[in-house]
Enzyme design. Structure first.
Site, PDB file in Angstrom:
ATOM      1  N   ASP A  56     -19.987 -44.963   5.905  1.00  0.00           N
ATOM      2  CA  ASP A  56     -19.622 -44.025   7.385  1.00  0.00           C
ATOM      3  C   ASP A  56     -18.666 -43.390   6.837  1.00  0.00           C
ATOM      4  OD1 ASP A  56     -19.746 -43.181  10.108  1.00  0.00           O
ATOM      5  OD2 ASP A  56     -18.790 -45.222  11.214  1.00  0.00           O
ATOM      6  N   ASN A  71     -18.165 -39.236   6.810  1.00  0.00           N
ATOM      7  CA  ASN A  71     -18.330 -38.581   5.928  1.00  0.00           C
ATOM      8  C   ASN A  71     -18.131 -36.936   6.712  1.00  0.00           C
ATOM      9  OD1 ASN A  71     -19.524 -39.789   3.704  1.00  0.00           O
ATOM     10  ND2 ASN A  71     -21.580 -38.683   4.462  1.00  0.00           N
ATOM     11  N   HIS A 128     -20.729 -34.109   3.272  1.00  0.00           N
ATOM     12  CA  HIS A 128     -21.314 -35.532   2.554  1.00  0.00           C
ATOM     13  C   HIS A 128     -21.309 -35.085   1.367  1.00  0.00           C
ATOM     14  CE1 HIS A 128     -22.885 -36.235   6.180  1.00  0.00           C
ATOM     15  NE2 HIS A 128     -23.485 -35.336   6.437  1.00  0.00           N
ATOM     16  N   SER A 165     -30.105 -42.818   7.313  1.00  0.00           N
ATOM     17  CA  SER A 165     -30.544 -43.825   8.201  1.00  0.00           C
ATOM     18  C   SER A 165     -31.903 -42.749   9.113  1.00  0.00           C
ATOM     19  CB  SER A 165     -29.104 -44.562   9.299  1.00  0.00           C
ATOM     20  OG  SER A 165     -29.268 -43.070  10.385  1.00  0.00           O
ATOM     21  N   SER A 166     -32.899 -43.962   9.571  1.00  0.00           N
ATOM     22  CA  SER A 166     -33.603 -43.658  10.864  1.00  0.00           C
ATOM     23  C   SER A 166     -33.506 -42.462  12.067  1.00  0.00           C
ATOM     24  CB  SER A 166     -34.389 -44.315  10.666  1.00  0.00           C
ATOM     25  OG  SER A 166     -34.245 -45.159  12.262  1.00  0.00           O
ATOM     26  N   LEU A 205     -28.235 -53.013 -12.923  1.00  0.00           N
ATOM     27  CA  LEU A 205     -27.835 -53.231 -11.945  1.00  0.00           C
ATOM     28  C   LEU A 205     -28.971 -52.580 -11.069  1.00  0.00           C
ATOM     29  CD1 LEU A 205     -25.533 -53.235  -9.090  1.00  0.00           C
ATOM     30  CD2 LEU A 205     -25.211 -50.502  -9.613  1.00  0.00           C
ATOM     31  N   ARG A 245     -19.073 -52.021   6.260  1.00  0.00           N
ATOM     32  CA  ARG A 245     -18.909 -50.401   6.767  1.00  0.00           C
ATOM     33  C   ARG A 245     -17.657 -50.093   6.736  1.00  0.00           C
ATOM     34  NH1 ARG A 245     -21.831 -48.761  11.818  1.00  0.00           N
ATOM     35  NH2 ARG A 245     -21.468 -46.755  12.008  1.00  0.00           N
ATOM     36  N   ARG A 258     -19.942 -52.524  13.948  1.00  0.00           N
ATOM     37  CA  ARG A 258     -21.363 -52.363  14.387  1.00  0.00           C
ATOM     38  C   ARG A 258     -22.172 -52.744  12.392  1.00  0.00           C
ATOM     39  NH1 ARG A 258     -19.557 -47.110  16.437  1.00  0.00           N
ATOM     40  NH2 ARG A 258     -20.554 -45.395  15.618  1.00  0.00           N
TER      41      ARG A 258
END
Length: 240
Positions: free
Chosen positions: A15, A17, A32, A60-61, A126, A183, A189
């Site tokens: 989170d 960008n 981005h 994310s959606s 990995l 995050r 959140r």
């Protein structure tokens, strides 16, 4: 730092960008792009610290609700990254997994994502999980719908439903649950990320924007995790 042997799966909500770009009076697309560089550093750090599973919340959606210009920039960057990094990731022994509804992407990008999975399917150094067009609630709805179809078809009974059965219908059915979810950007959140799988994960929230994320921040998260006492719902032991 204590032994991190119990840390098998680290997941990151990348989170910041857009804010990174705004602070520099730059277009969000450049934020981005800078975030893609942070992905490279993150994967390198995961290798260095021997983390077997790394999941990145890349698209994310909810990202589909952003402006058309930003969605085009995001999907274009994703395609560029997969196209230009795949050979190196394969050479490094990275196995790529995709979770989410990639049918919403264009045919060309879908093809490249599926090609990346197939090419790297036997790699073992990995496990890199890319959450793309992913939403935790949607994942649970899809799992429930598919279980319902199998009940209607007589393949299973409602009384057969258990946690272990339900897990088999998730995108992450073959993966371990995350031990640590990080995050960036200072936000605290989940944002619809791995809702089922995060039941007993440890959370670390870092006040660094994703494009600035580096190995020091990666190690910072590991140090915080190493100080946690994981109980998995059990009461702490009472010592005499």
């Amino acid at each position: 730092m204590k032994d991190l042997g119990e840390l098998q799966h680290m997941a990151i909500i990348m989170d910041g960008n857009g804010r990174w770009a705004t602070l520099r009076n730059l277009p969000r697309a450049l934020g981005h792009r800078a975030g893609a560089e942070a992905v490279r550093r993150c994967i390198k750090a995961a290798f260095h610290h021997g983390i077997p599973w790394l999941t990145l919340y890349a698209f994310s959606s909810e990202n589909w609700k952003r402006s058309e210009e930003e969605v085009i920039a995001l999907t274009g960057l994703l395609q560029y990254y997969v196209r230009h990094e795949l050979a190196n990731l394969h050479k490094e022994g990275v196995k790529i997994h995709i979770i989410g509804d990639i049918s919403r992407f264009g045919v060309s990008l879908q093809h490249e994502l599926l090609t990346a999975q197939k090419l790297t399917q036997h790699n073992q150094n990995l496990n890199l999980v890319l959450a793309l067009s992913y939403g935790g609630r949607d994942e649970l709805v899809q799992a429930t719908r598919n279980i319902g179809k199998e009940i209607e078809a007589g393949l299973i009974k409602s009384e057969d439903i258990s946690e272990s059965l339900f897990r088999r219908y998730l995108f992450t059915a073959s993966m371990p649950d995350p031990d640590l979810i990080v995050r960036t950007s200072g936000e605290c959140r989940l944002s619809n990320f791995l809702l089922w799988q995060s039941a007993y994960a440890e959370f670390v929230f870092l006040d660094v924007l994703w494009p600035d994320f580096n190995e020091h921040n990666f190690e910072q998260a590991l140090k915080i995790f190493s100080r946690r006492e994981r109980r998995f719902g059990r009461r702490p032991e009472v010592r005499a």
